[in-house]
Design a protein around this motif. Structure first.
Motif, PDB file in Angstrom:
ATOM      1  N   PRO A  70      40.762  27.118  47.307  1.00 18.36           N
ATOM      2  CA  PRO A  70      41.279  27.589  46.014  1.00 18.36           C
ATOM      3  C   PRO A  70      40.353  28.645  45.429  1.00 18.36           C
ATOM      4  CG  PRO A  70      40.276  25.424  45.786  1.00 18.36           C
ATOM      5  CD  PRO A  70      40.292  25.713  47.265  1.00 18.36           C
ATOM      6  N   PHE A  71      40.899  29.455  44.542  1.00 22.20           N
ATOM      7  CA  PHE A  71      40.102  30.506  43.902  1.00 22.20           C
ATOM      8  C   PHE A  71      39.253  29.902  42.795  1.00 22.20           C
ATOM      9  CE2 PHE A  71      43.656  32.984  45.603  1.00 22.20           C
ATOM     10  CZ  PHE A  71      42.958  33.968  46.280  1.00 22.20           C
ATOM     11  N   CYS A  72      38.093  30.460  42.693  1.00 22.89           N
ATOM     12  CA  CYS A  72      37.209  30.051  41.603  1.00 22.89           C
ATOM     13  C   CYS A  72      37.704  30.654  40.299  1.00 22.89           C
ATOM     14  CB  CYS A  72      35.775  30.511  41.877  1.00 22.89           C
ATOM     15  SG  CYS A  72      35.071  29.837  43.408  1.00 22.89           S
ATOM     16  N   ASP A  73      37.553  29.950  39.228  1.00 23.18           N
ATOM     17  CA  ASP A  73      38.007  30.453  37.937  1.00 23.18           C
ATOM     18  C   ASP A  73      37.247  31.717  37.563  1.00 23.18           C
ATOM     19  OD1 ASP A  73      39.724  28.365  37.833  1.00 23.18           O
ATOM     20  OD2 ASP A  73      38.474  27.146  36.478  1.00 23.18           O
ATOM     21  N   SER A  74      37.957  32.599  36.859  1.00 23.16           N
ATOM     22  CA  SER A  74      37.334  33.876  36.496  1.00 23.16           C
ATOM     23  C   SER A  74      36.196  33.700  35.515  1.00 23.16           C
ATOM     24  CB  SER A  74      38.403  34.807  35.885  1.00 23.16           C
ATOM     25  OG  SER A  74      39.446  35.039  36.806  1.00 23.16           O
ATOM     26  N   GLY A  75      36.181  32.623  34.741  1.00 22.41           N
ATOM     27  CA  GLY A  75      35.136  32.440  33.742  1.00 22.41           C
ATOM     28  C   GLY A  75      33.859  31.855  34.288  1.00 22.41           C
ATOM     29  N   LEU A  76      33.780  31.503  35.596  1.00 21.54           N
ATOM     30  CA  LEU A  76      32.568  30.906  36.144  1.00 21.54           C
ATOM     31  C   LEU A  76      31.477  31.941  36.296  1.00 21.54           C
ATOM     32  CD1 LEU A  76      34.087  28.585  38.916  1.00 21.54           C
ATOM     33  CD2 LEU A  76      33.346  27.956  36.603  1.00 21.54           C
ATOM     34  N   GLY A  77      30.244  31.463  36.371  1.00 20.95           N
ATOM     35  CA  GLY A  77      29.118  32.340  36.553  1.00 20.95           C
ATOM     36  C   GLY A  77      29.043  32.866  37.974  1.00 20.95           C
ATOM     37  N   PRO A  78      28.118  33.781  38.227  1.00 19.17           N
ATOM     38  CA  PRO A  78      28.022  34.370  39.572  1.00 19.17           C
ATOM     39  C   PRO A  78      27.596  33.353  40.630  1.00 19.17           C
ATOM     40  CG  PRO A  78      26.206  35.111  38.178  1.00 19.17           C
ATOM     41  CD  PRO A  78      27.152  34.368  37.293  1.00 19.17           C
ATOM     42  N   LEU A  79      26.785  32.338  40.253  1.00 18.83           N
ATOM     43  CA  LEU A  79      26.358  31.356  41.248  1.00 18.83           C
ATOM     44  C   LEU A  79      27.490  30.381  41.578  1.00 18.83           C
ATOM     45  CD1 LEU A  79      22.732  30.575  39.930  1.00 18.83           C
ATOM     46  CD2 LEU A  79      23.421  32.118  41.786  1.00 18.83           C
ATOM     47  N   ASP A  80      28.264  30.006  40.552  1.00 15.82           N
ATOM     48  CA  ASP A  80      29.371  29.092  40.795  1.00 15.82           C
ATOM     49  C   ASP A  80      30.521  29.753  41.533  1.00 15.82           C
ATOM     50  OD1 ASP A  80      27.929  27.181  39.473  1.00 15.82           O
ATOM     51  OD2 ASP A  80      28.830  27.617  37.510  1.00 15.82           O
ATOM     52  N   ALA A  81      30.634  31.076  41.397  1.00 20.23           N
ATOM     53  CA  ALA A  81      31.743  31.779  42.045  1.00 20.23           C
ATOM     54  C   ALA A  81      31.604  31.792  43.555  1.00 20.23           C
ATOM     55  CB  ALA A  81      31.826  33.219  41.527  1.00 20.23           C
ATOM     56  N   PHE A  82      30.379  31.659  44.067  1.00 24.62           N
ATOM     57  CA  PHE A  82      30.144  31.667  45.509  1.00 24.62           C
ATOM     58  C   PHE A  82      29.941  30.252  46.057  1.00 24.62           C
ATOM     59  CE2 PHE A  82      28.899  35.894  44.118  1.00 24.62           C
ATOM     60  CZ  PHE A  82      29.566  36.679  45.025  1.00 24.62           C
ATOM     61  N   ALA A  83      30.531  29.290  45.405  1.00 23.52           N
ATOM     62  CA  ALA A  83      30.403  27.913  45.897  1.00 23.52           C
ATOM     63  C   ALA A  83      31.234  27.725  47.155  1.00 23.52           C
ATOM     64  CB  ALA A  83      30.839  26.938  44.804  1.00 23.52           C
ATOM     65  N   ASP A  84      30.900  26.678  47.913  1.00 19.92           N
ATOM     66  CA  ASP A  84      31.579  26.421  49.186  1.00 19.92           C
ATOM     67  C   ASP A  84      32.974  25.851  48.986  1.00 19.92           C
ATOM     68  OD1 ASP A  84      29.368  27.351  50.470  1.00 19.92           O
ATOM     69  OD2 ASP A  84      28.479  25.341  50.749  1.00 19.92           O
ATOM     70  N   ASP A  85      33.220  25.196  47.878  1.00 12.55           N
ATOM     71  CA  ASP A  85      34.505  24.542  47.691  1.00 12.55           C
ATOM     72  C   ASP A  85      35.567  25.451  47.075  1.00 12.55           C
ATOM     73  OD1 ASP A  85      33.171  24.779  45.360  1.00 12.55           O
ATOM     74  OD2 ASP A  85      33.717  22.793  44.574  1.00 12.55           O
ATOM     75  N   CYS A  86      35.278  26.733  46.759  1.00 12.54           N
ATOM     76  CA  CYS A  86      36.269  27.665  46.207  1.00 12.54           C
ATOM     77  C   CYS A  86      35.943  29.080  46.659  1.00 12.54           C
ATOM     78  CB  CYS A  86      36.314  27.586  44.674  1.00 12.54           C
ATOM     79  SG  CYS A  86      34.774  28.091  43.854  1.00 12.54           S
ATOM     80  N   GLU A  87      36.928  29.953  46.549  1.00  7.03           N
ATOM     81  CA  GLU A  87      36.808  31.364  46.954  1.00  7.03           C
ATOM     82  C   GLU A  87      36.706  32.231  45.717  1.00  7.03           C
ATOM     83  OE1 GLU A  87      39.284  34.739  49.518  1.00  7.03           O
ATOM     84  OE2 GLU A  87      39.908  32.634  49.490  1.00  7.03           O
ATOM     85  N   ALA A  88      35.858  33.269  45.790  1.00  2.93           N
ATOM     86  CA  ALA A  88      35.650  34.140  44.628  1.00  2.93           C
ATOM     87  C   ALA A  88      36.941  34.863  44.267  1.00  2.93           C
ATOM     88  CB  ALA A  88      34.548  35.157  44.930  1.00  2.93           C
ATOM     89  N   CYS A  89      37.183  35.032  42.989  1.00  2.00           N
ATOM     90  CA  CYS A  89      38.393  35.712  42.506  1.00  2.00           C
ATOM     91  C   CYS A  89      38.298  37.198  42.863  1.00  2.00           C
ATOM     92  CB  CYS A  89      38.513  35.531  40.996  1.00  2.00           C
ATOM     93  SG  CYS A  89      40.086  36.101  40.324  1.00  2.00           S
ATOM     94  N   PRO A  90      39.348  37.809  43.472  1.00  2.00           N
ATOM     95  CA  PRO A  90      39.274  39.226  43.883  1.00  2.00           C
ATOM     96  C   PRO A  90      39.261  40.143  42.671  1.00  2.00           C
ATOM     97  CG  PRO A  90      41.484  38.394  44.216  1.00  2.00           C
ATOM     98  CD  PRO A  90      40.647  37.205  43.817  1.00  2.00           C
ATOM     99  N   SER A  91      38.905  41.399  42.940  1.00  2.91           N
ATOM    100  CA  SER A  91      38.878  42.400  41.872  1.00  2.91           C
ATOM    101  C   SER A  91      40.298  42.694  41.377  1.00  2.91           C
ATOM    102  CB  SER A  91      38.229  43.698  42.371  1.00  2.91           C
ATOM    103  OG  SER A  91      38.913  44.201  43.501  1.00  2.91           O
ATOM    104  N   HIS A  92      40.410  43.073  40.111  1.00  2.00           N
ATOM    105  CA  HIS A  92      41.684  43.353  39.432  1.00  2.00           C
ATOM    106  C   HIS A  92      42.582  42.119  39.402  1.00  2.00           C
ATOM    107  CE1 HIS A  92      40.525  47.550  39.642  1.00  2.00           C
ATOM    108  NE2 HIS A  92      40.417  47.450  40.955  1.00  2.00           N
ATOM    109  N   GLY A  93      41.960  40.928  39.453  1.00  2.00           N
ATOM    110  CA  GLY A  93      42.725  39.702  39.396  1.00  2.00           C
ATOM    111  C   GLY A  93      42.125  38.729  38.388  1.00  2.00           C
ATOM    112  N   GLU A  94      42.919  37.774  37.941  1.00  2.00           N
ATOM    113  CA  GLU A  94      42.491  36.719  37.021  1.00  2.00           C
ATOM    114  C   GLU A  94      42.856  35.373  37.646  1.00  2.00           C
ATOM    115  OE1 GLU A  94      44.310  37.379  33.286  1.00  2.00           O
ATOM    116  OE2 GLU A  94      43.324  39.323  32.919  1.00  2.00           O
ATOM    117  N   CYS A  95      41.849  34.532  37.819  1.00  2.00           N
ATOM    118  CA  CYS A  95      42.033  33.249  38.492  1.00  2.00           C
ATOM    119  C   CYS A  95      41.863  32.110  37.478  1.00  2.00           C
ATOM    120  CB  CYS A  95      41.029  33.076  39.628  1.00  2.00           C
ATOM    121  SG  CYS A  95      41.165  34.376  40.892  1.00  2.00           S
TER     122      CYS A  95
END
Length: 394
Positions: A70-95
């Protein structure tokens, strides 16, 4: 040593047969009860192949349908966005809660957001339309000094609402406003911009670009004003040359026509004089100059006084023609008369008469005293001369 060993092994076999038959424990199992070594090898081979196929199918299925994160929420910090259990939200997108929503002007393709081609094409066309409007307004100002070159950005924004291309997006939609914003921003990169006294942003087409939008009449007029010192002398020279060529051509046409009329006058006067002489005075040897003029000139040539005046000058210089006033029907007229005596044409007339008699002897009637076909047609057009010709023939 070898003989002692078999004796020991054969001792149980030498025992009485009755005892061996009575105990079932001492009996051997049948051979087909357990698989042989060859069958065990075949079974192991089949199990190995089946295991390999199962593992390969599992790997292939996992490759075709990988388990996406699943995509990581857009409001997460940079360290949480690269967690193993979620995928970073792509550019020009809102997760949000593992789902992806693309921003305005972008559409979802797979697990990324790409620009919407329809919106980009519409924004490009609208930007070109804005540029044309601004450049035409500046060109109008540069050519005729009317209108204004600086246009408020708010006015441009409002004018885009009524454009036909915007009907594809509907009204009051996010894509509608996004397309207008993108068109105005694209036009602002090329146009000049500033802020007026009221704090409003205004746009203007550069003068170098507006030059291309000037009409050809404006370009020619501005070029003439810029090179007036060169255009005026050249124009005067061309006008003077054209007038000189026209005068030379008119003089040549006039002189050609004067000579033609002069020869016609001579032929008519000479023919009239010879006809009068042969008719024993039944016709007059002279011709009224005014009647001869009206007979030879075309209606449009009668208005040109210079033409007949040139003919009169040639007649005055000709010694074979007499000019004198005469009273005709109670009015004084200037008449012209051909001097038959001593005329060089009398010899030609005599030869023509002899040839006419020779041809008449063969049963043909040919009047050689007439002038050329053109003069004969002119003479026939005059009733006075027709009657005279009839008198001669009679």
């Amino acid at each position: 040593m070898s003989s002692a060993t078999p004796k020991k092994r054969l001792k149980p076999k030498i025992s009485s047969p009755s005892s061996s038959r009575q105990s079932p424990i001492a009996l051997e199992p049948p051979r087909h009860l357990f698989p042989s070594r060859q069958e065990l090898r075949r079974l192991a081979a089949v199990l190995a192949i089946a295991s390999s196929v199962a593992v390969a199918c599992h790997l292939f299925a996992s490759f075709l349908r990988p388990q996406t994160k699943p995509f990581c929420d857009s409001g997460l910090g940079p360290l949480d966005a690269f967690a193993d259990d979620c995928e970073a939200c792509p550019s020009h997108g809102e997760c949000h809660q593992g789902k992806l929503d693309c921003a305005h002007g972008y559409q979802k393709v797979g697990r990324s957001c790409v620009e919407d081609g329809d919106i980009n094409e519409t924004a490009r066309k609208l930007s070109e339309w804005v540029e044309n409007c601004l450049c035409e307004a500046n060109a109008q100002l540069l050519c005729y000094g009317t209108g204004t070159a600086w246009v408020p950005a708010e006015e441009i924004w409002n004018n885009l609402d009524g454009h036909s291309l915007m009907k594809n997006f509907g009204w009051d939609t996010a894509n509608f406003n996004y397309t207008k914003q993108k068109a105005v921003e694209a036009a602002g990169k090329i146009m000049e911009s500033r802020t007026d006294l009221s704090g409003m942003k205004v746009l203007k087409c550069p003068d170098s670009v507006a030059e291309l939008f000037k009409p050809y009449t404006c370009r020619i007029r501005l070029w003439i004003f810029k090179h007036v010192l060169l255009v005026v002398p050249v124009s005067l020279l061309l006008v003077a040359s054209a007038m000189l060529i026209w005068k030379v051509r008119r003089r040549w046409i006039l002189s050609t026509r004067v000579e033609e009329l002069y020869h016609q006058v001579c032929d008519i006067l000479e023919d009239n004089a010879l006809t009068s002489k042969k008719g024993n005075g039944e016709t007059e040897p002279w011709v009224v100059a005014a009647r001869l003029r009206d007979h030879l000139l075309l209606p449009k040539e009668r208005k040109d006084r210079v033409l007949w005046k040139k003919v009169e000058e040639l007649v005055q210089e000709d010694s074979r023609i007499d000019r004198y006033p005469k009273l005709v029907k109670g009015e004084s007229k200037v008449v012209w008369e051909w001097q038959v005596e001593g005329s060089l044409s009398s010899l030609r007339s005599r030869k023509k008469g002899e040839q006419g008699k020779l041809k008449s002897s063969h049963g043909r009637h040919l009047n050689l005293d007439q002038p050329s076909h053109e003069l004969r047609r002119d003479l026939q057009a005059s009733p006075h001369w027709i009657n005279e010709r009839k008198g001669v023939h009679s």
